[in-house]
Design a protein around this motif. Structure first.
Motif, PDB file in Angstrom:
ATOM      1  N   GLY A 131       0.831  -1.202   0.000  1.00  0.00           N
ATOM      2  CA  GLY A 131       0.000   0.000   0.000  1.00  0.00           C
ATOM      3  C   GLY A 131       0.861   1.246   0.000  1.00  0.00           C
ATOM      4  N   ILE A 132       0.224   2.384  -0.346  1.00  0.00           N
ATOM      5  CA  ILE A 132       0.984   3.640  -0.376  1.00  0.00           C
ATOM      6  C   ILE A 132       0.253   4.777   0.318  1.00  0.00           C
ATOM      7  N   ASN A 133      -0.924   4.491   0.893  1.00  0.00           N
ATOM      8  CA  ASN A 133      -1.632   5.562   1.599  1.00  0.00           C
ATOM      9  C   ASN A 133      -2.326   4.991   2.836  1.00  0.00           C
ATOM     10  N   LEU A 134      -2.858   5.892   3.650  1.00  0.00           N
ATOM     11  CA  LEU A 134      -3.405   5.474   4.935  1.00  0.00           C
ATOM     12  C   LEU A 134      -4.692   4.673   4.782  1.00  0.00           C
ATOM     13  N   GLN A 135      -5.466   4.946   3.730  1.00  0.00           N
ATOM     14  CA  GLN A 135      -6.684   4.167   3.498  1.00  0.00           C
ATOM     15  C   GLN A 135      -6.330   2.715   3.195  1.00  0.00           C
ATOM     16  N   GLN A 136      -5.292   2.514   2.414  1.00  0.00           N
ATOM     17  CA  GLN A 136      -4.864   1.144   2.107  1.00  0.00           C
ATOM     18  C   GLN A 136      -4.320   0.460   3.351  1.00  0.00           C
ATOM     19  N   LYS A 151      -0.570 -15.030   7.224  1.00  0.00           N
ATOM     20  CA  LYS A 151       0.653 -14.287   7.507  1.00  0.00           C
ATOM     21  C   LYS A 151       0.791 -13.191   6.451  1.00  0.00           C
ATOM     22  N   ILE A 152       0.817 -11.922   6.904  1.00  0.00           N
ATOM     23  CA  ILE A 152       0.801 -10.775   6.005  1.00  0.00           C
ATOM     24  C   ILE A 152       2.061  -9.934   6.193  1.00  0.00           C
ATOM     25  N   MET A 153       2.701  -9.607   5.082  1.00  0.00           N
ATOM     26  CA  MET A 153       3.852  -8.718   5.093  1.00  0.00           C
ATOM     27  C   MET A 153       3.430  -7.364   4.538  1.00  0.00           C
ATOM     28  N   ILE A 154       3.581  -6.297   5.321  1.00  0.00           N
ATOM     29  CA  ILE A 154       3.316  -4.946   4.827  1.00  0.00           C
ATOM     30  C   ILE A 154       4.590  -4.468   4.139  1.00  0.00           C
ATOM     31  N   ASP A 155       4.550  -4.399   2.806  1.00  0.00           N
ATOM     32  CA  ASP A 155       5.735  -4.007   2.048  1.00  0.00           C
ATOM     33  C   ASP A 155       6.048  -2.524   2.230  1.00  0.00           C
ATOM     34  N   HIS A 156       7.322  -2.210   2.332  1.00  0.00           N
ATOM     35  CA  HIS A 156       7.828  -0.829   2.362  1.00  0.00           C
ATOM     36  C   HIS A 156       7.206   0.016   3.483  1.00  0.00           C
ATOM     37  N   LEU A 157       6.807  -0.647   4.571  1.00  0.00           N
ATOM     38  CA  LEU A 157       6.150   0.049   5.691  1.00  0.00           C
ATOM     39  C   LEU A 157       4.944   0.866   5.233  1.00  0.00           C
ATOM     40  N   ASN A 158       4.325   0.434   4.107  1.00  0.00           N
ATOM     41  CA  ASN A 158       3.183   1.140   3.529  1.00  0.00           C
ATOM     42  C   ASN A 158       3.546   2.585   3.153  1.00  0.00           C
ATOM     43  N   GLN A 159       4.777   2.788   2.713  1.00  0.00           N
ATOM     44  CA  GLN A 159       5.249   4.094   2.252  1.00  0.00           C
ATOM     45  C   GLN A 159       4.866   5.235   3.201  1.00  0.00           C
ATOM     46  N   PRO A 160       5.549   5.351   4.331  1.00  0.00           N
ATOM     47  CA  PRO A 160       5.255   6.458   5.247  1.00  0.00           C
ATOM     48  C   PRO A 160       5.364   7.802   4.539  1.00  0.00           C
ATOM     49  N   PRO A 161       4.399   8.713   4.774  1.00  0.00           N
ATOM     50  CA  PRO A 161       4.379  10.015   4.087  1.00  0.00           C
ATOM     51  C   PRO A 161       5.433  10.972   4.651  1.00  0.00           C
ATOM     52  N   LEU A 162       6.680  10.728   4.330  1.00  0.00           N
ATOM     53  CA  LEU A 162       7.803  11.467   4.907  1.00  0.00           C
ATOM     54  C   LEU A 162       7.739  12.968   4.621  1.00  0.00           C
ATOM     55  N   GLY A 192      10.496   6.261   1.160  1.00  0.00           N
ATOM     56  CA  GLY A 192      10.671   7.596   0.596  1.00  0.00           C
ATOM     57  C   GLY A 192      10.672   7.623  -0.918  1.00  0.00           C
ATOM     58  N   THR A 193      10.329   6.521  -1.561  1.00  0.00           N
ATOM     59  CA  THR A 193      10.338   6.509  -3.031  1.00  0.00           C
ATOM     60  C   THR A 193       9.030   7.056  -3.599  1.00  0.00           C
ATOM     61  N   ILE A 194       7.997   7.155  -2.778  1.00  0.00           N
ATOM     62  CA  ILE A 194       6.721   7.703  -3.225  1.00  0.00           C
ATOM     63  C   ILE A 194       6.313   8.812  -2.259  1.00  0.00           C
ATOM     64  N   ASN A 195       6.144  10.014  -2.753  1.00  0.00           N
ATOM     65  CA  ASN A 195       5.741  11.128  -1.919  1.00  0.00           C
ATOM     66  C   ASN A 195       4.270  11.452  -2.174  1.00  0.00           C
ATOM     67  N   ARG A 196       3.404  10.701  -1.516  1.00  0.00           N
ATOM     68  CA  ARG A 196       1.968  10.918  -1.654  1.00  0.00           C
ATOM     69  C   ARG A 196       1.383  11.248  -0.310  1.00  0.00           C
TER      70      ARG A 196
END
Length: 198
Positions: A131-136, A151-162, A192-196
């Motif tokens: 995911g890439i946003n808080l709704q996801q 067993k669920i892996m949250i990839d990339h920490l769900n892209q924290p909005p840095l 930090g690869t997605i700034n949304r």
């Protein structure tokens, strides 16, 4: 080994990621810095992408596993592909779907998708949630609650909005909620690869 896969999200705007990093191209570099094993992870919502990864895993001994794709909106097909193809492949380690590109942030909570995820849980196959946003992220937590044995892996920490301190505080609150669930795990990569925002 020519790459013929067309990955929908991967275009020239992706910068350095637009290059082909095939196993034979990176093998010497990996081994030179002491990397002796790797797992290939799904990059396109297609069986073709997964077949390619399984083929590469069979050719390079340092590739230890594949996180593949399955048509989660079609539970009958999920069963068929696992039973006829993936299930007997020793490199099959998990499943991922690019849910972050789906228009509906709650895509993962569709009845048919949840049915497919229950199939994975029953067969003890882990699922990578990207995911890439808080709704996801909220949807991932709801999914973890509905299928506690998955067993669920949250990839990339769900892209924290840095880039947005106020949204970071909200992200921290939701991640604390996620930490309660023993079936949720996180992968720290690509931060930090997605700034949304949102």
């Amino acid at each position: 080994f020519p790459v013929t896969i067309c990955i929908s999200w991967l275009n020239k705007e992706a910068g350095i990621l637009y290059n082909n990093y095939t196993p034979e191209k990176i093998e010497n570099e990996l081994l030179s810095v002491g990397v002796t094993s790797a797992v290939l992870v799904q990059a396109d919502n297609s069986i073709v992408d997964s077949i390619y990864m399984f083929e590469q895993a069979a050719l390079f001994p340092w590739i230890k596993g594949v996180v593949a794709w399955l048509p989660l909106e079609e539970p009958d097909q999920v069963i068929k592909v696992i039973e006829d193809d993936y299930g007997s492949n020793p490199f099959f380690k998990g499943v991922r779907h690019l849910m972050h590109v789906e228009p509906d942030p709650k895509w993962i909570l569709q009845e048919k998708v949840l049915t497919s995820l229950q199939i994975l849980a029953n067969k003890k196959i882990p699922f990578d949630a990207i995911g890439i946003n808080l709704q996801q992220l909220d949807a991932i937590i709801s999914m973890a609650e509905k299928i506690p044995e998955l067993k669920i892996m949250i990839d990339h920490l769900n892209q924290p909005p840095l880039a947005d301190p106020s949204m970071m505080n909200e992200w921290k609150k939701i991640m604390k909620k996620a930490a309660i669930f023993p079936n949720l795990h996180t992968k720290i990569s690509g931060l930090g690869t997605i700034n949304r925002k949102g």
